[in-house]
Design a protein around this motif. Structure first.
Motif, PDB file in Angstrom:
ATOM      1  N   TYR A  88      31.426 137.581  40.087  1.00 37.06           N
ATOM      2  CA  TYR A  88      30.784 138.472  39.129  1.00 37.06           C
ATOM      3  C   TYR A  88      29.375 138.857  39.570  1.00 37.06           C
ATOM      4  CZ  TYR A  88      34.390 138.584  35.553  1.00 37.06           C
ATOM      5  OH  TYR A  88      35.561 138.829  34.872  1.00 37.06           O
ATOM      6  N   TYR A  89      28.635 137.897  40.076  1.00 39.96           N
ATOM      7  CA  TYR A  89      27.247 138.193  40.426  1.00 39.96           C
ATOM      8  C   TYR A  89      27.117 138.842  41.794  1.00 39.96           C
ATOM      9  CZ  TYR A  89      25.159 136.226  36.312  1.00 39.96           C
ATOM     10  OH  TYR A  89      24.768 136.010  35.009  1.00 39.96           O
ATOM     11  N   SER A  90      28.165 138.830  42.593  1.00 40.07           N
ATOM     12  CA  SER A  90      28.145 139.550  43.868  1.00 40.07           C
ATOM     13  C   SER A  90      28.658 140.977  43.693  1.00 40.07           C
ATOM     14  CB  SER A  90      28.997 138.817  44.901  1.00 40.07           C
ATOM     15  OG  SER A  90      30.376 138.840  44.538  1.00 40.07           O
ATOM     16  N   GLY A  91      29.188 141.266  42.514  1.00 41.08           N
ATOM     17  CA  GLY A  91      29.722 142.596  42.254  1.00 41.08           C
ATOM     18  C   GLY A  91      31.159 142.767  42.704  1.00 41.08           C
ATOM     19  N   LEU A 141      32.824 128.156  39.756  1.00 41.09           N
ATOM     20  CA  LEU A 141      31.772 128.616  40.670  1.00 41.09           C
ATOM     21  C   LEU A 141      32.218 129.842  41.467  1.00 41.09           C
ATOM     22  CD1 LEU A 141      30.458 125.172  41.998  1.00 41.09           C
ATOM     23  CD2 LEU A 141      29.338 126.708  40.360  1.00 41.09           C
ATOM     24  N   VAL A 142      33.495 129.872  41.836  1.00 45.66           N
ATOM     25  CA  VAL A 142      34.022 131.048  42.535  1.00 45.66           C
ATOM     26  C   VAL A 142      33.957 132.278  41.631  1.00 45.66           C
ATOM     27  CG1 VAL A 142      36.107 132.089  43.494  1.00 45.66           C
ATOM     28  CG2 VAL A 142      35.497 129.735  44.106  1.00 45.66           C
ATOM     29  N   LEU A 143      34.338 132.114  40.354  1.00 43.77           N
ATOM     30  CA  LEU A 143      34.312 133.231  39.411  1.00 43.77           C
ATOM     31  C   LEU A 143      32.884 133.732  39.189  1.00 43.77           C
ATOM     32  CD1 LEU A 143      36.891 131.968  36.755  1.00 43.77           C
ATOM     33  CD2 LEU A 143      37.149 133.971  38.227  1.00 43.77           C
ATOM     34  N   VAL A 144      31.937 132.809  39.052  1.00 43.94           N
ATOM     35  CA  VAL A 144      30.539 133.194  38.872  1.00 43.94           C
ATOM     36  C   VAL A 144      30.054 133.983  40.075  1.00 43.94           C
ATOM     37  CG1 VAL A 144      28.175 132.332  38.679  1.00 43.94           C
ATOM     38  CG2 VAL A 144      29.995 131.298  37.307  1.00 43.94           C
TER      39      VAL A 144
END
Length: 244
Positions: free
Chosen positions: A237-240, A231-234
């Motif tokens: 990535y989606y926060s840029g 969840l941290v990795l996702v």
């Protein structure tokens, strides 16, 4: 495992194409760097991989008196590779890996099927039950470690994952699959081991599934930490904050 376009290559015979598929699969299993020609031979790679998967599934259950008809027919193993590829594809998609197509992942998972043919060796026919159980435990360990190492290499070289994301991406799908299969109790024996198996009901596979219980317990303990890391990795990535 990237696609290798060969627009100028002339069509070759089926035997030559099949030979290329077999040799490339063998090299993959030997941890050599391979670039399968999936544009031209993708269908043949998939067909050969599914055949190996089916053969391994039949070999796994052919001498198991507790198996159901669909397991004797190898259908469980074929369904498993589709499910495993789907889990890997869906879970890792938010991490934006390179060359991330379900078909490519399915072909890779099928190409890792041949090691499971070890399960087809009827060791209980020429060993004592205790010795056969020990050998089957080693078969389980070898096949599991082999496939995990191949997945790790695939995600690193083909998908471009590295560091912590490589570890999380390799282990999270496996822990989910192992836990799900154990709770489905497909061998009709896993939970019986906890309360003891009558001598007349024992088989050469029972020790292997005792080990599977330990692996499942370890997976259950790892799962929360892997899920948090995922969840941290996702989010990164989606926060840029992190890009490929």
């Amino acid at each position: 495992m990237n696609e290798s376009p060969n627009p100028d290559q002339k069509p070759s015979s089926f035997a030559r194409d099949l030979g290329e598929v077999v040799v490339t699969t063998a090299r993959l299993l030997a941890f050599q760097r391979v670039v399968p020609d999936l544009r031209r031979l993708g269908g043949l790679y998939l067909a050969f991989g599914l055949f190996c998967t089916w053969l391994a599934g039949v070999g796994r259950y052919w001498d198991n008196d507790r198996a159901d008809l669909w397991q004797y027919m190898g259908l469980g193993s074929v369904a498993y590779v589709f499910a495993m590829a789907a889990v890997i594809w869906l879970l890792l998609y938010p991490l934006k890996p390179r060359n991330w197509h379900y078909r490519n992942i399915l072909i890779f998972v099928c190409m890792t099927a041949p090691p499971a043919l070890l399960y087809a060796i009827p060791v209980e026919r020429f060993m004592t039950l205790q010795s056969a159980q020990t050998v089957n435990v080693w078969f389980l360990a070898v096949v599991a470690a082999w496939r995990v190492a191949l997945l790790f290499r695939f995600l690193k070289r083909s998908a471009g994952l590295f560091g912590g994301e490589l570890i999380v991406s390799s282990l999270l799908p496996i822990t989910l699959i192992v836990t799900a299969l154990t709770f489905l109790n497909l061998e009709h024996v896993v939970f019986n081991i906890m309360s003891g198996i009558a001598p007349e009901q024992q088989t050469a596979n029972d020790a292997s599934f005792g080990v599977l219980i330990l692996i499942t317990a370890g997976s259950a303990m790892l799962l929360p930490f892997l899920a948090i890391g995922y969840l941290v990795l996702v989010w990164l990535y989606y926060s840029g904050a992190r890009t490929r």
